[in-house]
Design a protein around this motif. Sequence first.
Motif, PDB file in Angstrom:
ATOM      1  N   LYS A  61       0.596 -12.906  -3.939  1.00 59.57           N
ATOM      2  CA  LYS A  61       0.965 -12.648  -5.226  1.00 59.57           C
ATOM      3  C   LYS A  61       0.015 -11.555  -5.670  1.00 59.57           C
ATOM      4  O   LYS A  61       0.594 -10.681  -6.501  1.00 59.57           O
ATOM      5  CB  LYS A  61       1.018 -13.870  -6.268  1.00 59.57           C
ATOM      6  N   THR A  62      -1.403 -11.906  -5.455  1.00 53.01           N
ATOM      7  CA  THR A  62      -2.247 -10.704  -6.174  1.00 53.01           C
ATOM      8  C   THR A  62      -1.932  -9.231  -5.736  1.00 53.01           C
ATOM      9  O   THR A  62      -1.713  -8.295  -6.295  1.00 53.01           O
ATOM     10  CB  THR A  62      -3.636 -11.273  -5.891  1.00 53.01           C
ATOM     11  N   ALA A  63      -1.732  -9.441  -4.408  1.00 52.02           N
ATOM     12  CA  ALA A  63      -1.354  -8.068  -3.527  1.00 52.02           C
ATOM     13  C   ALA A  63      -0.223  -7.528  -4.230  1.00 52.02           C
ATOM     14  O   ALA A  63      -0.010  -6.233  -4.239  1.00 52.02           O
ATOM     15  CB  ALA A  63      -1.246  -8.262  -2.054  1.00 52.02           C
ATOM     16  N   ALA A  64       0.766  -8.489  -4.272  1.00 53.51           N
ATOM     17  CA  ALA A  64       2.224  -7.751  -4.721  1.00 53.51           C
ATOM     18  C   ALA A  64       2.044  -7.162  -6.117  1.00 53.51           C
ATOM     19  O   ALA A  64       2.431  -6.149  -6.708  1.00 53.51           O
ATOM     20  CB  ALA A  64       3.416  -8.537  -4.942  1.00 53.51           C
ATOM     21  N   ALA A  65       1.145  -7.961  -7.149  1.00 51.07           N
ATOM     22  CA  ALA A  65       1.013  -7.201  -8.471  1.00 51.07           C
ATOM     23  C   ALA A  65       0.036  -6.203  -8.450  1.00 51.07           C
ATOM     24  O   ALA A  65       0.054  -5.273  -9.426  1.00 51.07           O
ATOM     25  CB  ALA A  65       0.620  -8.426  -9.155  1.00 51.07           C
ATOM     26  N   ASP A  66      -0.761  -5.957  -7.537  1.00 55.06           N
ATOM     27  CA  ASP A  66      -1.829  -5.085  -7.653  1.00 55.06           C
ATOM     28  C   ASP A  66      -1.059  -3.343  -7.431  1.00 55.06           C
ATOM     29  O   ASP A  66      -0.221  -3.449  -6.586  1.00 55.06           O
ATOM     30  CB  ASP A  66      -2.819  -5.274  -6.330  1.00 55.06           C
ATOM     31  N   THR A  67      -1.815  -2.786  -8.026  1.00 61.44           N
ATOM     32  CA  THR A  67      -1.483  -1.321  -7.975  1.00 61.44           C
ATOM     33  C   THR A  67      -2.337  -0.470  -6.920  1.00 61.44           C
ATOM     34  O   THR A  67      -3.705  -0.320  -6.888  1.00 61.44           O
ATOM     35  CB  THR A  67      -1.655  -0.664  -9.230  1.00 61.44           C
ATOM     36  N   PHE A  68      -1.778   0.228  -6.004  1.00 53.59           N
ATOM     37  CA  PHE A  68      -2.243   0.883  -5.129  1.00 53.59           C
ATOM     38  C   PHE A  68      -1.729   2.257  -5.108  1.00 53.59           C
ATOM     39  O   PHE A  68      -0.470   2.458  -5.184  1.00 53.59           O
ATOM     40  CB  PHE A  68      -1.862   0.490  -3.532  1.00 53.59           C
ATOM     41  N   VAL A  69      -2.662   3.234  -5.295  1.00 54.51           N
ATOM     42  CA  VAL A  69      -2.327   4.704  -5.376  1.00 54.51           C
ATOM     43  C   VAL A  69      -2.754   5.432  -4.069  1.00 54.51           C
ATOM     44  O   VAL A  69      -3.643   5.241  -3.764  1.00 54.51           O
ATOM     45  CB  VAL A  69      -2.934   5.170  -6.732  1.00 54.51           C
ATOM     46  N   TYR A  70      -1.845   5.876  -3.540  1.00 55.74           N
ATOM     47  CA  TYR A  70      -1.837   6.595  -2.257  1.00 55.74           C
ATOM     48  C   TYR A  70      -2.061   8.175  -2.439  1.00 55.74           C
ATOM     49  O   TYR A  70      -1.604   8.924  -3.266  1.00 55.74           O
ATOM     50  CB  TYR A  70      -0.660   6.902  -1.383  1.00 55.74           C
ATOM     51  N   THR A  71      -3.180   8.710  -1.828  1.00 54.65           N
ATOM     52  CA  THR A  71      -3.865  10.161  -2.185  1.00 54.65           C
ATOM     53  C   THR A  71      -3.472  10.966  -0.853  1.00 54.65           C
ATOM     54  O   THR A  71      -4.018  10.429   0.266  1.00 54.65           O
ATOM     55  CB  THR A  71      -5.213  10.194  -2.410  1.00 54.65           C
ATOM     56  N   GLU A  79      -0.371   7.407   8.982  1.00 53.71           N
ATOM     57  CA  GLU A  79      -1.714   6.837   9.330  1.00 53.71           C
ATOM     58  C   GLU A  79      -2.763   6.941   8.386  1.00 53.71           C
ATOM     59  O   GLU A  79      -3.401   5.756   8.074  1.00 53.71           O
ATOM     60  CB  GLU A  79      -2.278   7.592  10.603  1.00 53.71           C
ATOM     61  N   GLN A  80      -2.574   8.126   7.468  1.00 58.56           N
ATOM     62  CA  GLN A  80      -3.515   8.095   6.402  1.00 58.56           C
ATOM     63  C   GLN A  80      -3.153   7.088   5.123  1.00 58.56           C
ATOM     64  O   GLN A  80      -3.877   6.407   4.651  1.00 58.56           O
ATOM     65  CB  GLN A  80      -3.382   9.341   5.614  1.00 58.56           C
ATOM     66  N   PHE A  81      -1.748   6.889   5.012  1.00 58.03           N
ATOM     67  CA  PHE A  81      -1.095   5.728   3.940  1.00 58.03           C
ATOM     68  C   PHE A  81      -1.942   4.292   4.421  1.00 58.03           C
ATOM     69  O   PHE A  81      -2.440   3.484   3.729  1.00 58.03           O
ATOM     70  CB  PHE A  81       0.251   5.633   4.178  1.00 58.03           C
ATOM     71  N   GLU A  82      -1.820   4.167   5.856  1.00 58.25           N
ATOM     72  CA  GLU A  82      -2.017   2.816   6.085  1.00 58.25           C
ATOM     73  C   GLU A  82      -3.654   2.652   6.329  1.00 58.25           C
ATOM     74  O   GLU A  82      -4.189   1.617   5.840  1.00 58.25           O
ATOM     75  CB  GLU A  82      -1.797   2.640   7.724  1.00 58.25           C
TER      76      GLU A  82
END
Length: 480
Positions: A413-423, A436-439
Amino acid sequence: MKKDHHAAKLENEIDLYKQMLDLIDVGVHAIDENGNTVVYNKKMMEIESLKRSDVLHKNVLDFFAFQDEMHSTLVQALRIGKQTVHAKQTYHNYNGKEITTINHTYPLVRDGLIQGAVEISNDVTKLERLIHHNMKKKGNTRFTFDSIIGKSPVFSEVIEHAKRATRTSSYVLIVGETGTGKELFAQSIHNGSSRSSGPFITQNCAALPDNLIESLLFGTQKGAFTGATDQPGLFEQAQGGTLLLDEINSLNPALQAKLLRVLQEKSVRRLGSTKEIAVDVRVIANMNEDPVDAIAGGRMRKDLFYRLGIVTLFIPPLSERKEDIPTFVSHFIQKYNELFQMNVKAADEEVLALFQAYDWPGNVRELEHVIEAGMNMMMDEAYLSLHHLPYHFRFKHGEGRPAAQLQANPLQKTAAADTFVYTSPEHTTDFQTQMEQFEKQYIVHYLEKMDDNISQTAKILGMSRQSLQYRMKKLHISRQ
């Protein structure tokens, strides 16, 4: 002197018989009571690519290979007196050339005893090759009912209705969501019908503008418009076969009216012409929405639906027959094992559970693409696992995970709610590099969030500890 004259006359008659045998357009091969060749005419030499001297006075089994001696109709006639007519036989000569003939074989009997046998052969080798070549050339009609996968009750009923439709030339309307296999059914109906030897032509009605679709369907007469030439339309080209019209509901009402006239009159008039051309074509139409909705929305004429929908097949979406998913998974894994030269045994239990929980808006086509993408990510592993599946599938709005699994694991649940920003890396648009960079960034993000605890990070990402360690090693992620 009289005896010499008789012998000469006999020799002359034999020579005449030999000439006659060489002039006829069928192969003649006769053997004596020991199986040795005594007659072998010119046509038979052509059929079997052998010289008369190679075969004459030699045993038939020394020169021709059969699965079993008794597969030879000539041997059957000699040994058991069996007479065979119109028998197709495929065998190999001693040079390895495959030969296919239609044979008439008879025992030769004298005084009640079998003294030999004769075989009269028509060569169909070239015809067989031509048929095989044409089947390969057609290519786009490779599917038959044996190609259709799925044994769920709701799907089996549709297959049975489709099989019944092969007995007639009535028009067929196939309704189903994108990716359910509508064209597969259309090809199977064509190949199972009496029109299977005729052309099978497909046209997507949404692929071209109305003016082009009209000329493509009905053909053009020279002078109909600037640059127009005498050109047969798809109805004429499909003469004696099947015309599949995909996305029929995308045709405008005026074109639908013209199509209806062709279906009713069984004749077509080229653009710019007043001449009617009779057509013998079975039309199968596809659409990806309910006909009732299409009619209510003005996207399909009611009279066209009644004409086309003499036989209407509703193909259920994958979400309504999830019991077929394991069969599809096995089939697609085997398919890409052969294409990619891999040896993947199966999908693991987590993947199968995920597939069962997902709604599959893209249906069977989406399932195949997910498996193909997953196998592209595999190395030497024997089982397709969660971490092999594409990101857009695994983490799309948290979909694809059983609700019970999320409830049982609050970390997810924490992971689903967490905000991840890809650079995105600079100066690269390469898809593989981006993935590969995203992963890598995604894994590093949650490793940092979990203070580099491998077990907790694996849980929050929905994979096993071993899988996470494998991905870290592959992506060169090292943590102190």
